[in-house]
Design a protein around this motif. Structure first.
Motif, short mmCIF file in Angstrom:
data_model
loop_
_atom_site.label_atom_id
_atom_site.label_comp_id
_atom_site.label_asym_id
_atom_site.label_seq_id
_atom_site.Cartn_x
_atom_site.Cartn_y
_atom_site.Cartn_z
N LEU A 1 -33.30 -2.63 -7.40
CA LEU A 1 -32.17 -3.16 -6.65
C LEU A 1 -31.84 -2.23 -5.49
O LEU A 1 -31.89 -1.01 -5.63
N ALA A 2 -31.49 -2.80 -4.36
CA ALA A 2 -31.10 -2.01 -3.19
C ALA A 2 -29.67 -1.53 -3.36
O ALA A 2 -28.77 -2.32 -3.67
N VAL A 3 -29.44 -0.23 -3.18
CA VAL A 3 -28.10 0.34 -3.33
C VAL A 3 -27.49 0.72 -1.99
O VAL A 3 -26.32 1.10 -1.93
N ASN A 4 -28.27 0.63 -0.92
CA ASN A 4 -27.72 0.89 0.42
C ASN A 4 -28.68 0.29 1.44
O ASN A 4 -29.88 0.15 1.18
N ALA A 5 -28.13 -0.09 2.58
CA ALA A 5 -28.95 -0.70 3.63
C ALA A 5 -28.25 -0.51 4.97
O ALA A 5 -27.02 -0.48 5.04
N ARG A 6 -29.04 -0.41 6.03
CA ARG A 6 -28.50 -0.29 7.38
C ARG A 6 -29.58 -0.54 8.42
O ARG A 6 -30.78 -0.53 8.08
N VAL A 7 -29.17 -0.75 9.65
CA VAL A 7 -30.08 -0.94 10.77
C VAL A 7 -29.76 0.09 11.84
O VAL A 7 -28.59 0.36 12.12
N THR A 8 -30.80 0.66 12.42
CA THR A 8 -30.63 1.64 13.50
C THR A 8 -31.57 1.29 14.65
O THR A 8 -32.44 0.43 14.51
N LYS A 9 -31.37 1.96 15.75
CA LYS A 9 -32.33 1.84 16.84
C LYS A 9 -33.65 2.44 16.41
O LYS A 9 -33.70 3.36 15.59
N ALA A 10 -34.74 1.92 16.95
CA ALA A 10 -36.07 2.37 16.56
C ALA A 10 -36.43 3.67 17.27
O ALA A 10 -36.65 3.69 18.48
N THR A 11 -36.48 4.76 16.51
CA THR A 11 -36.90 6.06 17.02
C THR A 11 -37.82 6.70 15.99
O THR A 11 -37.90 6.26 14.83
N GLY A 12 -38.50 7.77 16.38
CA GLY A 12 -39.42 8.44 15.48
C GLY A 12 -38.76 9.16 14.34
O GLY A 12 -39.40 9.45 13.32
N THR A 13 -37.47 9.49 14.46
CA THR A 13 -36.77 10.22 13.40
C THR A 13 -35.74 9.37 12.68
O THR A 13 -35.04 9.88 11.81
N ALA A 14 -35.64 8.10 13.05
CA ALA A 14 -34.57 7.25 12.49
C ALA A 14 -34.70 7.07 10.98
O ALA A 14 -33.70 7.06 10.26
N GLU A 15 -35.93 6.93 10.47
CA GLU A 15 -36.11 6.71 9.04
C GLU A 15 -35.59 7.89 8.23
O GLU A 15 -34.87 7.72 7.24
N ARG A 16 -35.96 9.09 8.63
CA ARG A 16 -35.53 10.28 7.89
C ARG A 16 -34.04 10.52 8.03
O ARG A 16 -33.36 10.90 7.06
N GLN A 17 -33.48 10.30 9.21
CA GLN A 17 -32.05 10.50 9.40
C GLN A 17 -31.24 9.49 8.60
O GLN A 17 -30.23 9.83 7.99
N ALA A 18 -31.69 8.23 8.59
CA ALA A 18 -31.01 7.20 7.81
C ALA A 18 -31.08 7.52 6.32
O ALA A 18 -30.12 7.30 5.57
N ALA A 19 -32.23 8.07 5.87
CA ALA A 19 -32.36 8.44 4.46
C ALA A 19 -31.36 9.53 4.08
O ALA A 19 -30.72 9.47 3.02
N VAL A 20 -31.23 10.53 4.94
CA VAL A 20 -30.27 11.61 4.67
C VAL A 20 -28.85 11.06 4.64
O VAL A 20 -28.04 11.43 3.77
N ASP A 21 -28.51 10.18 5.56
CA ASP A 21 -27.17 9.60 5.60
C ASP A 21 -26.89 8.79 4.34
O ASP A 21 -25.80 8.88 3.76
#
Length: 361
Positions: free
Chosen positions: A225-245
């Motif tokens: 089950l998904a416990v969090n979700a969000r959308v960001t602008k596409a950048t090379g570091t967005a995945e890791r930053q979103a994961a930390v957040d």
């Protein structure tokens, strides 16, 4: 004896839509859960509407209709209104009687925008999680993070130099001829005139670049089950930053694990997660470099388990892009795309919960 082929339009019907829907129809369990969730959201709805004036579409009916749009992959609001007009199942689920008039598609879209301002998608998502937590379906120790590309509602021809005039082609203003040969295009110098927040991005080397956003999901590993979700602008570091957040928004202080693919195998991400009392169970990337994950992590029995479990997050993205119609978004801007993405993930959770609670015959 052959029956007559009579075509009589009856004026009255004495069978309600409730009786026409089978008792074992999958939507019955979904509607039961949704009704409880919407009842809990009622105080939040009160703050979005004025006390006087002309009544709008009930937010409960609006959300049920949007839920149907995701579940049945209805590609537009206009087609959704058409379905509501003659589909008895849709009328029953939304809460409309047989004689209730159907809303205009434009009015429906404008009423949906009111829910966007109140961030109702996030509140709905949280209530679905509360329902899953009450059923003891969520893990609070083991998680997975991942991201996926969402193609923007903008064409490559709209990606022009910042400050340049739009539509100066003499042949066809609606679909002009554009020659990109020899032109170096980047997000620093160019921008889409259709969706300025979309960014030119490619998944990997050798893949084509597209105007897109990045959708991020955090999944618990017990039931997927998904416990969090969000959308960001596409950048090379967005995945890791979103994961930390997203990891920072988890309640509690006990040590947890987080799985991920090779994109998360960086020294900065590993250092950040360990500083948050999180053990990074990310896949090792050893091509032409040294992995940031060493034997302190890989020697434990939980590491290969997390690597197997993390692949289930692709089921969420697969469902969202096929059933949820988010392979190419129909909306523009991070806020609006993020609203629909979060709501779509909440609908996925509802379907997943319903499937897990189903008692085999």
């Amino acid at each position: 004896m052959r029956g007559p082929d009579e075509k009589q339009d009856w004026m009255f019907s004495y069978i309600s839509a409730e009786k026409r829907v089978p008792k074992d129809h999958p939507l019955r369990a979904v509607r039961t859960m949704v009704d409880v969730i919407l009842k809990d959201l009622s105080p939040l709805f009160e703050g979005l509407y004025a006390k006087t004036g002309r009544p709008s579409i009930a937010p409960e009916k609006l959300l049920r209709a949007l839920l149907l749009q995701v579940l049945y992959s209805v590609r537009s609001e206009r087609l959704l209104m058409e379905q509501l007009d003659y589909n008895l199942l849709f009328r029953w689920f939304v809460g409309l009687s047989m004689d209730d008039p159907i809303w205009d598609a434009t009015v429906f879209s404008k009423n949906r925008d009111r829910l966007l301002e109140g961030d109702i998608a996030r509140a709905f998502f949280e209530q679905v999680l509360c329902h899953a937590r009450a059923q003891r379906l969520l893990s609070d120790e083991h998680f997975t993070v991942d991201g996926t590309l969402i193609e923007a509602w903008a064409g490559q021809k709209s990606f022009k130099k910042k400050g340049s005039s739009a539509g100066d082609s003499p042949d066809d203003p609606g679909n002009p001829t554009v020659d990109f040969k020899g032109e170096k295009r980047s997000n620093e110098t160019h921008q889409s005139t259709t969706d300025p927040e979309a960014r030119l991005y490619k998944k990997a080397k050798g893949h084509e670049s597209k105007l897109c956003y990045l959708g991020h999901v955090m999944m618990e590993n017990r039931n997927g089950l998904a416990v969090n979700a969000r959308v960001t602008k596409a950048t090379g570091t967005a995945e890791r930053q979103a994961a930390v957040d997203m990891l920072g928004e988890l309640p509690g202080t006990k040590r947890i694990t987080v799985g991920g693919d090779k994109a998360y195998d960086t020294r900065e991400f590993v250092k950040q997660t360990r500083g948050m009392n999180v053990t990074p169970h990310v896949a090792q990337s050893t091509k032409n470099r040294t992995s940031a994950i060493d034997d302190r992590t890989t020697r434990h029995a939980g590491y290969p388990i997390s690597q197997r479990k993390r692949k289930r997050v692709e089921e969420i993205f697969g469902w969202m892009k096929t059933v949820g119609m988010l392979r190419k978004t129909r909306h523009r801007g991070v806020d609006r795309v993020g609203w629909m993405f979060t709501f779509g993930v909440a609908v996925y959770n509802l379907v997943r919960i319903r499937n897990m609670m189903e008692v085999p015959a």
